[in-house]
Each structure stands twice: as structure tokens, then as C-alpha cells.
Design an enzyme around this catalytic site. Structure first.
Site, PDB file in Angstrom:
ATOM      1  CE1 TYR A  79       9.392 -12.853  -0.155  1.00  0.00           C
ATOM      2  CE2 TYR A  79      11.778 -13.054  -0.149  1.00  0.00           C
ATOM      3  CZ  TYR A  79      10.655 -12.276  -0.054  1.00  0.00           C
ATOM      4  OH  TYR A  79      10.778 -10.923   0.142  1.00  0.00           O
ATOM      5  CE  LYS A 125      -2.288  -1.358   3.622  1.00  0.00           C
ATOM      6  NZ  LYS A 125      -3.225  -1.437   4.772  1.00  0.00           N
ATOM      7  NE  ARG A 163      21.780  15.038   3.704  1.00  0.00           N
ATOM      8  CZ  ARG A 163      21.903  15.848   4.736  1.00  0.00           C
ATOM      9  NH1 ARG A 163      23.091  16.300   5.077  1.00  0.00           N
ATOM     10  NH2 ARG A 163      20.867  16.202   5.453  1.00  0.00           N
ATOM     11  CG  HIS A 194      19.489  -0.610   2.521  1.00  0.00           C
ATOM     12  ND1 HIS A 194      18.875  -1.321   1.520  1.00  0.00           N
ATOM     13  CD2 HIS A 194      18.527  -0.395   3.457  1.00  0.00           C
ATOM     14  CE1 HIS A 194      17.612  -1.532   1.834  1.00  0.00           C
ATOM     15  NE2 HIS A 194      17.382  -0.981   3.004  1.00  0.00           N
TER      16      HIS A 194
END
Length: 511
Positions: A150, A46, A389, A269
Site C-alpha cells: 500500500y 477477478k 441472519r 467484520h
């Protein structure tokens, strides 16, 4: 493109995806497209997946008549029920466009481990494909689900929902992180999915790879002569890759406690950003050539030295009733990586992430070595730094020493600044999920994690994670709203980082 003009406007929604592909020199995609969002009633779908699909629709990359979107979940919902839920996350969208988009969405209810629901899903997709009278069928499955399901979901897709062999086209599957909790669990998951799908059908999404400034890293490094001779151990003293949040787990403590900040942020990440900063120049921009270089640099990382790790846990974390009283799960970590190759030998890469800190930002900070023969006696003012940044206030700036205006020969630190909000005022920077879903439709795997890359990443961090899980490394407390544990700053200084005092970068404004 001129200074503040922002360049060309986004493509009209009346432009077909195929003509856009031709304009961008991409392979033409023919045939109807079915996008299936599994876990359609969940927060990820969502808040991220459906809004990304709407923005692709709004910009003309997917269109009525060429695409249909199917939501699948266990919740007992109607088509209109799901549409109204999605509407709540698209406030501000023009009503006519939003209504047209929502009419593309159909909902199918079913479980994740039972064939009956997936047979219903396949029937709905097949009816749309037949009505399209297209010669080619393309099916994209987005798993907005926990990794524990999964294998069963992928087995159901493989059994009931594959692109029919009677028609050309493809089936592709997007899976979200976390991809396992350590090397063994990641390899087990990879093996289970690998038995069902070929590697070219699997898209392991890490949304950081879709961020504008992350995607700019390769261009900066390999399209600018300026950086090529500087980007090595002869000129760079240390590199920091930092992720900071100014809030805690906020009701997600029980979930977060299963993973911790290293599994949640650093191993994926920040390590992806590290790859793009440290990798060698690829042979070409073909996805496999880029991913080959990322694997090579990961395989060149030395085992992590526990003495170059600081773990922290903010005071109040265990007040969450879903978090065990004896939890040692870090909400902050600073980890030094050492790369054993000709370019980076001796240069520490400091990967740092934390929650409940005094600011929110993500950045890459490349700190250069001191100037030899400092005739201006300005060493104390700080070193040259190149800062990228990533968020918020996307920017790139170079910190450098300049003469202070006036009659005296005095120096100060200033910057050369490319702030995206100023330079590209009328350009909408796309959300990461928009870009990555579009890449999947195009079959471009450049910004997705390959199986051997995932394995190499887990090989780096698994020994450290097992030591933390076994209590061999303990998290030290820190105050919410602080910089994190003081031991982290001490570690950075120990490995060579010199903090600048008296200079603060201020994002420029239009005022």
C-alpha cells in the site's frame, strides 16, 4: 410494495448515473470517471471487483461513455487477455451486455514500486479523459493488493496519477483489509497513507458493511419504536455475533497462519457489526455522525478479560505444509466484550468465529432476559430471541413462546419470520462490493472505516493478540465438522447465554 411482488425493477442501463443520483437525492456527479483496479490479475479483482463493476454497469450505475476501467498489474497481459480472464467469472451474463462492458476495460502492465509503469497508467487515463471532452475528471483507485505494498503504490499514485489540478474532480483510493496486524502496525500504515492523502480521499473497505442485513441494522434500531425501549441492559441478557464456516483454510494455510481468525474475522467484520448493534443513535445519517457514534462505543469497551476468551485450532490444520508444526494460530475464537456505559453495563457481547465447523452462517443473536413470574412454566423451552441472519438465507426472525394448537394449554417456541427470499422474491440483493464501490463513486463514507475508528478497534484486540503470539494463551484442539471447542459453549453458558433445545429455525421455502 406487496408481499411477493418484489417492487420496482432495477434501473435501465440507459439511465444515466446523474439522473439516478437525482432520484436518490444524492449530489450530482459530473465528468468522466476512470476506475483503476490495481492487482487486476489477482483473485480478489477477478472474483469480486470486476464482477461488482459489471453488475453496476448492468444496472445502469456506470455506463459506456461515462466510465473507463483500467486494470494494472505486473503480469504480462494484453487488453483482450485480461478481458478473457474476467469473462470466466461472469458466466451467465448476456453476451451483448458482457461484450459492451469488457470493451470498457484496458490493461496496463507495470511494477508497484517503479514510476515507469504508473507514468504509462497516467498516460492511458489522460488519453481517455481528453477524448471524453469532459470538464471534470474523477479517478477511483481500487487496491486489490496485499497491504505490504500500500505505501509504495499510494506514493506512486500521489506522484504520477492524481487528478490534474487544471480540471475539477477528485481522486479516491479504496484499500482492502487487513489494515495492519496490531495497533502499532496499523498506526504506521495510517500515518504513511495519511501523508499522501486526506481522510476524505481514503476508503478503507470492510465488505461486511456492504451486506444488506448489516445495513438494515440502523433502520431496525432507530426507525422502529418497538425496539427502542427494549434495546438495553434492562431487557437484554446477552448478544452473540457469530461467523461460522464449514471448511478449513483450503490451501491458504500459510497466509492464514500469519493472521488467525481474530485478525481475519473478529477484529474487523464482527466488530463492525458490534458497533452497529451497540452504538447510540446518531444525530443524523451523515457519514461522520454515524462514524462518531461507532468510535464512542468502541472507546467504551473494557479491556478483554483472558478468562473470557476461548481459542481453538481444528485437527488437521497443521497438515498443510505451509503451516509451521508448532503453530498456535487460532482457527476458532470466542471473545466476550464488555461495554462500560449506561445502556450496556453487565451485558456480555459474545463474538465468535471459526473455520471447519458443522455449519456455515453469520448472524446476530439478541437474547432477552427471562420473563418474571413464569406462570406457564415454560422457562425451559427457551428465551425470547431476535435473530438477524446475515448469510446465507438472509432473514430476521423473533423466537417467542406461543400456545400449542389443541385443547390443552401447552406452550411451544415458534417465530415471527421475515425471510428475504420469500418477502422479496423478485428483488436482487446486491453484493457488498457493488454497494461499496458505488458509495465510493458517490463520495459516501458511511460504510467505510475511519482512521480513529480503526485505532480504537486495534486498541481493544492488540493486548490479546500479543498474548496469543507470545504463547500466553493456547488454542485447544477441536474436531472438523463439530461446533468447535466445548469450552466455547461452556464460556457462553457461564456469561449467561441459554441455549434453546428442541427448536430449530428452518428457512421457509416457496414449495
Amino acid at each position: 410494495m406487496s408481499g411477493g411482488s418484489g417492487g420496482s425493477s432495477p434501473p435501465s442501463r440507459r439511465t444515466s448515473f446523474n439522473s439516478l443520483s437525482r432520484d436518490l437525492d444524492l449530489p450530482s456527479e459530473q465528468g468522466c470517471l476512470s476506475i483503476v483496479v490495481l492487482g487486476a490479475s489477482g483473485d480478489l479483482a477477478k472474483k469480486k471487483t470486476f464482477p461488482a463493476l459489471y453488475h453496476l454497469f448492468d444496472q445502469g450505475f456506470i455506463q459506456s461513455g461515462e466510465v473507463h476501467i483500467f486494470g494494472y498489474a505486473r503480469s504480462n497481459l494484453s487488453d483482450d487477455g485480461l478481458r478473457e480472464r474476467i469473462r470466466g467469472y461472469l458466466k451467465g451474463a448476456p453476451e451483448e451486455d458482457l461484450s459492451e462492458f469488457l470493451q470498457l476495460i484496458k490493461y496496463v502492465s507495470g511494477s508497484y514500486d517503479n514510476g515507469e509503469g504508473f507514468e504509462k497508467l497516467n498516460k492511458a487515463i489522460s488519453e481517455y479523459e481528453a477524448s471524453s471532452k469532459s470538464e471534470s475528471y474523477r479517478r477511483l483507485f481500487y487496491l486489490a493488493l496485499p497491504p505490504s505494498v500500500y505505501p509504495s503504490v499510494c506514493k506512486m499514485i500521489r506522484t504520477y496519477c492524481m487528478n490534474p489540478s487544471s480540471h475539477p474532480g477528485w481522486t479516491r483510493v479504496i484499500v482492502e483489509k487487513p489494515f495492519g496486524k496490531d495497533l502499532d502496525s496499523a498506526e504506521e500504515l495510517s500515518a504513511q497513507l495519511g501523508e499522501l492523502f486526506e481522510e476524505h480521499q481514503l476508503y478503507r473497505i470492510d465488505h461486511y458493511l456492504g451486506k444488506e442485513l448489516v445495513q438494515n441494522l440502523l433502520v431496525l434500531r432507530f426507525a422502529n419504536r418497538l425496539f427502542m425501549p427494549l434495546w438495553n441492559r434492562d431487557n437484554i441478557d446477552n448478544i452473540q455475533i457469530v461467523f461460522r464456516e464449514d471448511f478449513g483454510t483450503e490451501g491458504r494455510g500459510g497466509y492464514f497462519d500469519q493472521y488467525g481468525i481474530i485478525r481475519d474475522i473478529i477484529q474487523n467484520h464482527l466488530l463492525q457489526v458490534f458497533c452497529l448493534v451497540a452504538m447510540e443513535k446518531p444525530v443524523s445519517l451523515k457519514p461522520e455522525h454515524i462514524r462518531d457514534e461507532k468510535v464512542k462505543v468502541l472507546q467504551s469497551v473494557n479491556p478483554i478479560n483472558p478468562e473470557e476468551v476461548v481459542l481453538g485450532q481444528y485437527d488437521g490444520y497443521k497438515d498443510d505444509p505451509t503451516v509451521p508444526d508448532d503453530s498456535n494460530t487460532p482457527t476458532f475464537a470466542s471473545v466476550v466484550l464488555r461495554v462500560h456505559n449506561e445502556r450496556w453495563e453487565g451485558v456480555p457481547f459474545i463474538l465468535k468465529a471459526g473455520k471447519a465447523l458443522n455449519s456455515r452462517k453469520a448472524e446476530v443473536r439478541v437474547q432477552f432476559k427471562d420473563v418474571p413470574g413464569d406462570i406457564f412454566k415454560c422457562k425451559k423451552q427457551g428465551r425470547n430471541e431476535f435473530v438477524i441472519r446475515l448469510q446465507p438465507s438472509e432473514a430476521m426472525y423473533v423466537k417467542l413462546t406461543v400456545k400449542k394448537p389443541g385443547l390443552e394449554m401447552a406452550t411451544e417456541q415458534s417465530e415471527l419470520d421475515l425471510s428475504y427470499g420469500m418477502r422479496y422474491q423478485n428483488v436482487k440483493i446486491p453484493e457488498a462490493y457493488e454497494r461499496l464501490i458505488l458509495d465510493t463513486i458517490r463520495g459516501d463514507q458511511q460504510h467505510f472505516v475511519r482512521r480513529d475508528e480503526l485505532k480504537a478497534a486495534w486498541q481493544i484486540f492488540t493486548p490479546l493478540l500479543h498474548d496469543i503470539d507470545d504463547g500466553k494463551l493456547m488454542a485447544v484442539p477441536y474436531q472438523p465438522g463439530s461446533r468447535g471447542p466445548k469450552e466455547a459453549d461452556e464460556l457462553s453458558a457461564k456469561v449467561g447465554y441459554v441455549q434453546t433445545h428442541g427448536y430449530i429455525w428452518i428457512p421457509p421455502t416457496l414449495a
